[in-house]
Design an enzyme around this catalytic site. Structure first.
Site, PDB file in Angstrom:
ATOM      1  N   ASN A 111     -12.417  -3.536   1.310  1.00 54.75           N
ATOM      2  CA  ASN A 111     -11.299  -3.575   2.248  1.00 54.75           C
ATOM      3  C   ASN A 111     -11.819  -3.343   3.652  1.00 54.75           C
ATOM      4  O   ASN A 111     -12.207  -2.219   3.974  1.00 54.75           O
ATOM      5  CB  ASN A 111     -10.272  -2.495   1.908  1.00 54.75           C
ATOM      6  CG  ASN A 111      -9.156  -2.434   2.935  1.00 54.75           C
ATOM      7  OD1 ASN A 111      -8.444  -3.414   3.145  1.00 54.75           O
ATOM      8  ND2 ASN A 111      -9.031  -1.299   3.619  1.00 54.75           N
ATOM      9  N   GLU A 112     -11.874  -4.366   4.444  1.00 46.81           N
ATOM     10  CA  GLU A 112     -12.298  -4.307   5.854  1.00 46.81           C
ATOM     11  C   GLU A 112     -13.423  -3.289   6.078  1.00 46.81           C
ATOM     12  O   GLU A 112     -13.382  -2.502   7.009  1.00 46.81           O
ATOM     13  CB  GLU A 112     -11.106  -4.059   6.791  1.00 46.81           C
ATOM     14  CG  GLU A 112     -10.311  -2.782   6.550  1.00 46.81           C
ATOM     15  CD  GLU A 112      -9.330  -2.470   7.679  1.00 46.81           C
ATOM     16  OE1 GLU A 112      -8.562  -3.349   8.075  1.00 46.81           O
ATOM     17  OE2 GLU A 112      -9.351  -1.313   8.152  1.00 46.81           O
TER      18      GLU A 112
ATOM     19  N   GLU B 181       0.865  -1.186   0.000  1.00 39.15           N
ATOM     20  CA  GLU B 181       0.000   0.000   0.000  1.00 39.15           C
ATOM     21  C   GLU B 181       0.896   1.227   0.000  1.00 39.15           C
ATOM     22  O   GLU B 181       1.983   1.199   0.580  1.00 39.15           O
ATOM     23  CB  GLU B 181      -0.882  -0.004   1.261  1.00 39.15           C
ATOM     24  CG  GLU B 181      -1.703   1.266   1.409  1.00 39.15           C
ATOM     25  CD  GLU B 181      -2.765   1.187   2.499  1.00 39.15           C
ATOM     26  OE1 GLU B 181      -2.571   0.453   3.472  1.00 39.15           O
ATOM     27  OE2 GLU B 181      -3.777   1.898   2.362  1.00 39.15           O
TER      28      GLU B 181
HETATM   29  O1  AHR Z   1      -2.198  -1.693   6.971  1.00 43.32           O
HETATM   30  C1  AHR Z   1      -2.541  -0.399   7.339  1.00 43.32           C
HETATM   31  C2  AHR Z   1      -4.042  -0.185   7.306  1.00 43.32           C
HETATM   32  O2  AHR Z   1      -4.663  -1.033   8.223  1.00 43.32           O
HETATM   33  C3  AHR Z   1      -4.718  -0.528   6.026  1.00 43.32           C
HETATM   34  O3  AHR Z   1      -4.647   0.500   5.108  1.00 43.32           O
HETATM   35  C4  AHR Z   1      -6.127  -0.742   6.444  1.00 43.32           C
HETATM   36  O4  AHR Z   1      -6.796  -1.644   5.614  1.00 43.32           O
HETATM   37  C5  AHR Z   1      -6.000  -1.238   7.863  1.00 43.32           C
HETATM   38  O5  AHR Z   1      -6.811  -0.562   8.726  1.00 43.32           O
END
Ligand code: AHR
Length: 862
Positions: free
Chosen positions: A588-589, A259
């Site tokens: 994503n989560e 990321e």
């Molecule tokens: O890994 C860092 C962050 O943690 C990611 O961007 C997110 O998906 C999670 O909360």
């Protein structure tokens, strides 16, 4: 201290039972009693048998917290109002703040497990204060009334908490709040009183005690080992393999999560050395908190008789509006960029300077391009000619005469006049695998050395963004660099999109990893600070068609023939062959609400129809439990989603005490992608040998469950020193150094020593105390391609473990095995693997050092 510790560690379950028994007895098991609900910043309870004397449950423990709004301090719950509605289901509303035209709603059957929260919009009033909910059995309707800060009152009704009647204004007297005030622990507290069965209160007490028990488990740390394991002597471990029970496991288990967080891409893996090369930095990147952060950031003018400004009248591309205008009255001044904390260069290596330039006045001009270091003077220089009035791309190669880590780029017009500049770049020619617009070689190699089977991209939160407008748009990340559209990075800086989807797919191919792109599920991050209450602002339904088409186009971009619309763009970028994309993650989560579900389902079904060959990965929220996890998995079962993405960042104690997490998973359901995990220590979130060993230990359980856990990736991967928004991370770096953590080597040992078969083993210990047992783990896998066996052994005890390994069935070919050991003091932060050879065969004895991770690898006789 010692005694207390022993009670906590060994006798807690029994202690909890005693507490329950005592509660039963003291109350003489009443059928019913009073429950008081109250709280600011969380829903709390107290009980009473006479409405006079109240006992706070768990000392005011919050059984529900608000998830509305951006991270941290904004997630507040004000004036919760709880009632029991239809089917005895508890319904609660609360005010989220004094600004939003929204209130929060949630429901629960037992006050412990809560369904996802919703934040309905209201159209009237200045805000929503002191909302009150009531239920009419006769109509089956719920009425919500609220006040606003202008002392006006409003009402709306609902039957299902999905659709609400238009809000109407009511009189003050029609606003009825049946709440009351009780005296609790010496304070007057407002809330609601309910008559409930004792079993409900007992359930709450048990839930609290269980929570406390888990908290003690999670807090387990090696710091207490001297007490926890006082008197413990060397442990003997006899390990038997059971080849008859061998099972196939995933060959995709170890991957990486990439990321653009902590300057992981721009200023990190992406090899560009100029910061803000396109003059597109914008105050919104940092939510307007930094006045110095704008389109001229990182640029300065050195010298006199010249000026530098930003213009946007005739941009090089509409996606790249801003450019620099350098006006020189008398030559001498230079435009300077210092890169990311200086520019690091190596003597003799070629660096490609490039820029779009345009002549604004005069017939022609020359630019002296220099690399200058404070310590070493001018390191390299060249001259380029600017002759055209329109935008023209110019290039020049600079070869420094010395190493430097503090260089800057200087652009000096040699005649007077005006010059426009954009996309000013300095790129090392020596990128990873020599790719154009490629990756920083040392960082990319460090990632490749893990031997990851897949690379997740672009996040994380970057994938779903801060508000709808900030959702990552892959189409903005491809094509000529000047046409790419940068954006605010959710981690409070700027993403240039220089490392876009093409570079990502190329990197995956270069390191033999599968690409696992993560696409937002039509909702932004639930912690968004822009665009209203979290993800409740999902992409409008009339825009979802185009959004879904974009996802389908991504598959065409990756896999389509060069004569397709998007396949052609890939071919034009230099890769006519398909990239052979196999996976796409949707979401994503996310918070699993109706807004999420509706959009997820649309995307999932459309993608499945258009590309049944793609394995879709769903999302089960940010935690290993709770409403998003429960609801996410419900959707997985209903829609038959092939793989589910789980995330959890936990303490070493959690990983030690939850090694059986996946042992319980139903093998007939979706597979798991543990997409984000890391062990971190409280206070500073640092990593050390202890966190690395906790991960190594947990990874033995992932291998054991490799028939249901398909993939796993530690997160985050990269962090630029002094620019981290998140700790811990796997690999730290600065301009000249790459600093892998000990956890990195654990990942590497798993990546380099993966198998396709799991061979169950049983471990008999000379000491069978549970805390001892939990600190020793073994995993044996076979790589059938190479006919090699890998034995991974973890010992997180302060004493050695004498292991006897029965290898009768897997007779080593050479009588030797490769042995790699990571060991040291749990607090050590810089432990590296030590590689050696060891004798092996038949019954092999091996001493596992205190606090160690050992990997044995040997080829077996056929
Ligand atoms: O890994 C860092 C962050 O943690 C990611 O961007 C997110 O998906 C999670 O909360």
């Amino acid at each position: 201290m010692t005694k207390k510790f022993l009670i906590i560690s060994f006798l807690l379950p029994a202690f909890i039972q005693c507490v329950f028994a005592a509660n039963h007895k003291a109350l003489d098991q009443p059928d019913s009693l009073y429950l008081f609900s109250y709280g600011t910043n969380g829903l709390r309870f107290a009980w009473s048998i006479d409405k006079q004397n109240w006992t706070a449950i768990g000392n005011g423990y919050p059984f529900l917290r608000s998830d509305y709004g951006t991270w941290g301090a904004e997630k507040k719950m004000y004036t919760p109002y709880l009632i029991r509605g239809a089917n005895d289901t508890w319904q609660i509303v609360w005010s989220v703040n004094d600004r939003a035209l929204q209130f929060a709603h949630a429901s629960s059957a037992d006050l412990i497990n809560w369904r996802p929260q919703n934040y309905p919009y209201v159209q009237k009033g200045r805000n929503v204060l002191r909302p009150v909910i009531s239920y009419s059995k006769s109509t089956g309707k719920y009425t919500i009334v609220y006040a606003d800060s202008g002392n006006e009152y409003f009402r709306t009704e609902t039957k299902d908490f999905k659709s609400y009647t238009p809000v109407e204004k009511i009189t003050a007297s029609a606003y009825t709040n049946l709440g009351t005030t009780v005296s609790l622990q010496g304070e007057k507290v407002e809330g609601q009183v309910h008559r409930v069965a004792w079993a409900l209160v007992e359930g709450l007490i048990k839930a609290y005690d269980l929570q406390q028990y888990k908290a003690i488990q999670n807090a387990e740390t090696t710091k207490d080992d001297a007490i926890r394991f006082a008197g413990l002597k060397t442990v003997d471990a006899e390990i038997m393999l059971h080849p008859g029970e061998a099972k196939k496991i995933s060959t995709m288990l170890t991957g990486v999560f990439f990321e653009d967080i902590n300057y992981g891409a721009d200023g990190g893996l992406y090899a560009e050395l100029i910061q803000n090369r396109d003059f597109e930095y914008h105050p919104r990147d940092k939510k307007y908190s930094d006045k110095e952060w704008n389109s001229s950031s990182c640029w300065s003018l050195k010298g006199e008789n010249a000026s530098f400004r930003i213009d946007s009248v005739k941009p090089v591309h509409p996606n790249n509006l801003h450019y620099a205008v350098l006006t020189v009255e008398k030559p001498g001044a230079s435009l300077v960029n210092t890169g990311y904390d200086g520019i690091a260069v190596k003597k003799g290596d070629p660096y490609i300077f490039s820029a779009f330039t345009g002549l604004l006045q005069g017939k022609g001009n020359k630019l002296a391009i220099k690399l200058v270091s404070d310590s070493r003077g001018v390191l390299a220089g060249n001259t380029i000619t600017v002759s055209a009035s329109g935008w023209k791309s110019l290039k020049s190669t600079l070869i420094p005469s010395a190493d430097a880590s503090d260089a800057r780029l200087e652009i000096q017009p040699l005649s007077s006049g005006g010059i426009a500049l954009d996309m000013v770049s300095l790129f090392p020619q020596k990128t990873f695998k020599g790719r154009k617009n490629g990756l920083r070689a040392d960082l990319a190699q460090t990632i490749a050395d893990i031997h990851p089977r897949f690379v997740r991209f672009p996040g994380g939160c970057v994938a779903h963004g801060d508000g709808i407008a900030n959702i990552y748009k892959w189409k903005n990340s491809i094509g000529p660099l000047e046409s790419r559209k940068g954006d605010r990075n959710i981690w409070n800086y700027h993403q240039s999109m220089g490392l876009g989807y093409f570079e990502y797919f190329q990197f995956c191919e270069d390191i033999g990893a599968e690409a696992v792109p993560i696409i937002a599920a039509g909702v932004p991050c639930q912690n968004s600070s822009t665009g209203g209450g979290g993800q409740q602002g999902g992409i409008p339904m009339d825009e979802m068609g185009a959004y879904i088409q974009d996802i389908i186009d991504l598959v065409e971009y990756a896999n389509g023939a060069p004569n397709t619309v998007w396949g052609r763009k890939r071919a034009e970028a230099g890769h006519p062959k398909p990239f052979n994309l196999k996976y796409i993650g949707i979401g994503n989560e996310d918070m699993i609400t109706d807004v999420f579900r509706e959009r997820f389902e649309m995307i999932y079904k459309a993608l499945k129809k258009a590309h049944p060959e793609i394995t879709v990965i769903g999302t089960a929220g940010p935690f290993f439990e709770g409403s998003d996890y429960v609801e996410g998995w419900k959707i997985a079962s209903e829609l038959n989603i092939p793989v589910m993405d789980e995330h959890y960042y936990q303490s070493p104690g959690w990983f030690i005490n939850n090694q059986d997490f996946y042992d319980r998973y139903d093998r007939s359901k979706s597979k798991v992608y543990l997409g984000e995990y890391a062990a971190s220590l409280p206070g500073g979130n640092k990593t050390n040998l202890e966190t690395a060993l906790a991960e190594a230990l947990y990874l033995t359980s992932l291998e054991r469950n490799g028939d249901v856990v398909e993939m796993a990736s530690y997160a985050p991967l990269l962090a630029r020193e002094n620019h981290t928004q998140w700790n811990p991370d796997l690999i730290y770096f600065n301009n000249t150094e790459v600093k892998p953590t000990t956890g990195y080597y654990v990942q590497q040992l798993y990546g380099q020593n993966a198998g396709d078969q799991y061979i169950p083993s049983s471990v008999s210990l000379s000491n069978t105390n549970t805390p001892v047992k939990k600190r020793i783990a073994c995993s044996v896998v076979k790589d059938s391609k190479t006919n090699e066996i890998v034995v991974k052994l973890v010992n997180i005890l302060p004493v050695p473990v004498n292991t006897s390994l029965d290898l009768q069935t897997y007779r080593p070919e050479s009588g030797k095995a490769g042995k790699t050991v990571i060991s040291g003091n749990p607090a050590d932060r810089d432990v590296r693997p030590v590689i050696s050879q060891t004798d092996i065969g038949g019954k092999t004895t091996l001493e596992l050092a205190p606090y160690s991770f050992t990997v044995l690898r040997f080829r077996v006789k056929n």
